[in-house]
Enzyme design. Sequence first.
Site, PDB file in Angstrom:
ATOM      1  N   GLU A  75       0.890  -1.157   0.028  1.00 58.82           N
ATOM      2  CA  GLU A  75       0.415  -0.298   0.540  1.00 58.82           C
ATOM      3  C   GLU A  75       0.535   0.983   0.063  1.00 58.82           C
ATOM      4  O   GLU A  75       0.450   2.224   0.398  1.00 58.82           O
ATOM      5  CB  GLU A  75      -0.809  -0.068   0.777  1.00 58.82           C
ATOM      6  CG  GLU A  75      -1.738  -1.250   1.336  1.00 58.82           C
ATOM      7  CD  GLU A  75      -2.929  -1.228   2.054  1.00 58.82           C
ATOM      8  OE1 GLU A  75      -2.427  -1.252   3.222  1.00 58.82           O
ATOM      9  OE2 GLU A  75      -4.269  -1.586   2.103  1.00 58.82           O
ATOM     10  N   TYR A 121     -13.789  19.805  17.733  1.00 57.44           N
ATOM     11  CA  TYR A 121     -12.709  18.303  17.296  1.00 57.44           C
ATOM     12  C   TYR A 121     -12.722  17.534  16.149  1.00 57.44           C
ATOM     13  O   TYR A 121     -11.386  17.346  15.106  1.00 57.44           O
ATOM     14  CB  TYR A 121     -11.958  17.882  18.611  1.00 57.44           C
ATOM     15  CG  TYR A 121     -11.623  18.721  19.339  1.00 57.44           C
ATOM     16  CD1 TYR A 121     -10.702  19.673  19.325  1.00 57.44           C
ATOM     17  CD2 TYR A 121     -12.281  18.742  20.643  1.00 57.44           C
ATOM     18  CE1 TYR A 121      -9.959  20.092  20.282  1.00 57.44           C
ATOM     19  CE2 TYR A 121     -11.802  19.822  22.005  1.00 57.44           C
ATOM     20  CZ  TYR A 121     -11.407  20.547  21.666  1.00 57.44           C
ATOM     21  OH  TYR A 121     -10.573  21.709  22.967  1.00 57.44           O
TER      22      TYR A 121
END
Length: 213
Positions: A75, A121
Amino acid sequence: MSDEAAIRERICRVGASLFQRGLTFGSTGNISVRLDDGGWLMTPTNASLGELDPSRLSRLDMEGRHIGGDKPTKEAFLHRVMYGQRTAARAVVHLHSTHSVAVSCLCGLDPSNCLPPLTAYYVMRVGRLPLVPYCPPGDESLAKAVEAFAGTHHAVLLANHGPIVAGTSLENAMYATEELEETARIYLLLRDRPVSPLTCEQVDDLRERHELW
């Protein structure tokens, strides 16, 4: 200790922390940090993030070619396209974290933004989260799919796979990945219940206050 040696140690500490807290398991997930020469260090293939060896981390050049250390994960191209599209990115974290993967398997997600802005957040660390259509792991078609989003999003969710997140530092990439996972957990806990996400005005205000990239 040289700068590169310190980065190697930091990658291993972050990997161990993510593993010990159950955010990755087995040999899944990968971490990379971009170096000053444009290349990067990353976790090798078939390596547990809980048991990394600093001396065996994969070393790649700025084109993504393997030039040292153990063989990189299949990956690695996910990291390459993130760095290629995001000049400010200094690190990339890719996990198969449980709640994020669970969300990626749901039907009916908004592919342009698959988690609502439940907390300030989340908006500050993740922002909008597009869903990348399913591609087989390691297939180059996944690189092209991620690259299409990477220029405008530093975090994406791979369908039936997991999140990939770029940050201006390794710490920022880790924090954003953790925030994404926690928001995915909250989203699943609240599923099928009335919720009150942040409004568009509140999201825009956060973006302006924090100059979100």
